[in-house]
Write a protein that holds these residues in place. Structure first.
Motif, PDB file in Angstrom:
ATOM      1  N   ALA A 135       0.784  -1.237   0.129  1.00 55.59           N
ATOM      2  CA  ALA A 135      -0.034  -0.009  -0.005  1.00 55.59           C
ATOM      3  C   ALA A 135       0.718   1.263  -0.321  1.00 55.59           C
ATOM      4  O   ALA A 135       0.510   2.345  -0.523  1.00 55.59           O
ATOM      5  N   ARG A 154      -1.809  -1.772 -14.214  1.00 50.27           N
ATOM      6  CA  ARG A 154      -3.054  -2.076 -14.277  1.00 50.27           C
ATOM      7  C   ARG A 154      -3.231  -3.632 -14.376  1.00 50.27           C
ATOM      8  O   ARG A 154      -4.357  -4.034 -15.178  1.00 50.27           O
ATOM      9  N   LYS A 172      -6.865   0.951   6.771  1.00 53.59           N
ATOM     10  CA  LYS A 172      -6.589   2.018   5.748  1.00 53.59           C
ATOM     11  C   LYS A 172      -5.721   1.633   4.508  1.00 53.59           C
ATOM     12  O   LYS A 172      -6.064   1.776   3.370  1.00 53.59           O
ATOM     13  N   VAL A 175      -7.968  -0.197   2.293  1.00 60.66           N
ATOM     14  CA  VAL A 175      -8.766   0.621   1.422  1.00 60.66           C
ATOM     15  C   VAL A 175      -7.798   1.131   0.419  1.00 60.66           C
ATOM     16  O   VAL A 175      -8.178   1.400  -0.805  1.00 60.66           O
ATOM     17  N   THR A 176      -6.742   1.537   0.746  1.00 57.46           N
ATOM     18  CA  THR A 176      -5.764   2.108  -0.366  1.00 57.46           C
ATOM     19  C   THR A 176      -5.473   0.956  -1.497  1.00 57.46           C
ATOM     20  O   THR A 176      -5.440   1.494  -2.789  1.00 57.46           O
ATOM     21  N   ASP A 178      -7.380  -1.346  -2.389  1.00 60.07           N
ATOM     22  CA  ASP A 178      -8.738  -1.243  -3.049  1.00 60.07           C
ATOM     23  C   ASP A 178      -8.882  -0.157  -3.920  1.00 60.07           C
ATOM     24  O   ASP A 178      -9.357  -0.332  -5.201  1.00 60.07           O
ATOM     25  N   GLU A 179      -8.527   1.041  -3.441  1.00 61.66           N
ATOM     26  CA  GLU A 179      -8.660   2.125  -4.439  1.00 61.66           C
ATOM     27  C   GLU A 179      -7.670   2.085  -5.633  1.00 61.66           C
ATOM     28  O   GLU A 179      -8.032   2.780  -6.715  1.00 61.66           O
ATOM     29  N   ALA A 180      -6.533   1.365  -5.351  1.00 59.84           N
ATOM     30  CA  ALA A 180      -5.607   1.454  -6.287  1.00 59.84           C
ATOM     31  C   ALA A 180      -5.838   0.420  -7.594  1.00 59.84           C
ATOM     32  O   ALA A 180      -5.161   0.038  -8.408  1.00 59.84           O
ATOM     33  N   GLY A 181      -7.021  -0.493  -7.386  1.00 62.08           N
ATOM     34  CA  GLY A 181      -7.563  -1.258  -8.334  1.00 62.08           C
ATOM     35  C   GLY A 181      -7.249  -2.810  -7.595  1.00 62.08           C
ATOM     36  O   GLY A 181      -7.744  -3.881  -8.533  1.00 62.08           O
TER      37      GLY A 181
END
Length: 240
Positions: A135, A154, A172, A175-176, A178-181
């Motif tokens: 992360a 990607r 946290k 979540v990071t 997840d947000e990065a894909g």
């Protein structure tokens, strides 16, 4: 471990493996089941075993994973059941023909570059230290470096976190990711598939990892919208 699927990865010019990274979290049977599933599906595998995971593997299975004997040690490990029974699964040298191993300290390894062709990466299991490193983009070893490359290119990254309870910083970090894909996939077995053995619970989690990677398998019974009302053993027909 034969597969009905055509394995185009045998052509070196078309080889696109899945990178499987194993961190130091408890849960080495999950990794073994995922590896068996990938090989059964005819997938090529690039394997990274962290230094910490070697200690966990030794503690959970009694198997020492050594760079110089990695193929023999891997074969012994994959043959072992989740209950510790040796030779629970037939694993031959041919099954491991398309497995490539990279030492965790080799930061110049093929998968450390985005130009190296891979389908994606599966981290099974993922420790909280591994989750934090990925992360934060630390790349302290090859496992973390390849995870960072997977995200920047990607490609599919599945992070099978194995820890409980989870504290604020780890949540946290997840979540990071997840947000990065990345796909954050906790090692949480379900019971609706009619588990009767520890291997069934392990295979459920491994099957969900393979689902996230869109790799076909038959590791668990899928939900079909109907109550079954019993375990697999209770559903088995009576012997004649």
């Amino acid at each position: 471990m034969e597969s009905p699927h055509n394995n185009t990865s045998k052509d070196p010019g078309r080889r696109r493996p899945w990178v499987v990274g194993i961190s130091g979290a408890s849960g080495t049977p999950y990794a073994a089941s995922v590896l068996r599933g990938l090989l059964a599906a005819g997938e090529a595998v690039d394997l990274i075993v962290s230094r910490a995971s070697r200690l966990t593997l030794l503690d959970e299975t009694g198997i020492a994973f050594r760079d110089a004997r990695w193929r023999a040690d891997l074969r012994e490990w994959l043959a072992r059941g989740a209950d510790g029974k040796p030779s629970a699964f037939p694993v031959t040298e041919a099954d491991l023909a398309d497995v490539r191993y990279w030492p965790a300290g080799d930061l110049a390894a093929g998968p450390s570059s985005g130009s190296y062709p891979v389908k994606g990466m599966l981290i099974v299991p993922a420790s909280t230290a591994c989750v934090a490193g990925v992360a934060l983009g630390l790349s302290k070893d090859l496992l973390q470096r390849v995870a960072s490359v997977t995200l920047k290119e990607r490609r599919r990254l599945v992070v099978t976190v194995r820890e409980t309870p989870l504290n604020g910083p780890t949540l946290k970090h997840l979540v990071t990711l997840d947000e990065a894909g990345a796909v954050v996939l906790p090692a949480s077995p379900a019971f609706y598939a009619g588990a009767t053995h520890i291997q069934d619970l392990v295979d459920f989690v491994a099957g969900r990892v393979l689902d996230a990677a869109e790799v076909p398998h038959g590791l668990y019974r899928r939900w079909e919208g109907e109550l079954r009302g019993g375990s697999k053993e209770e559903e088995a027909p009576d012997a004649p």
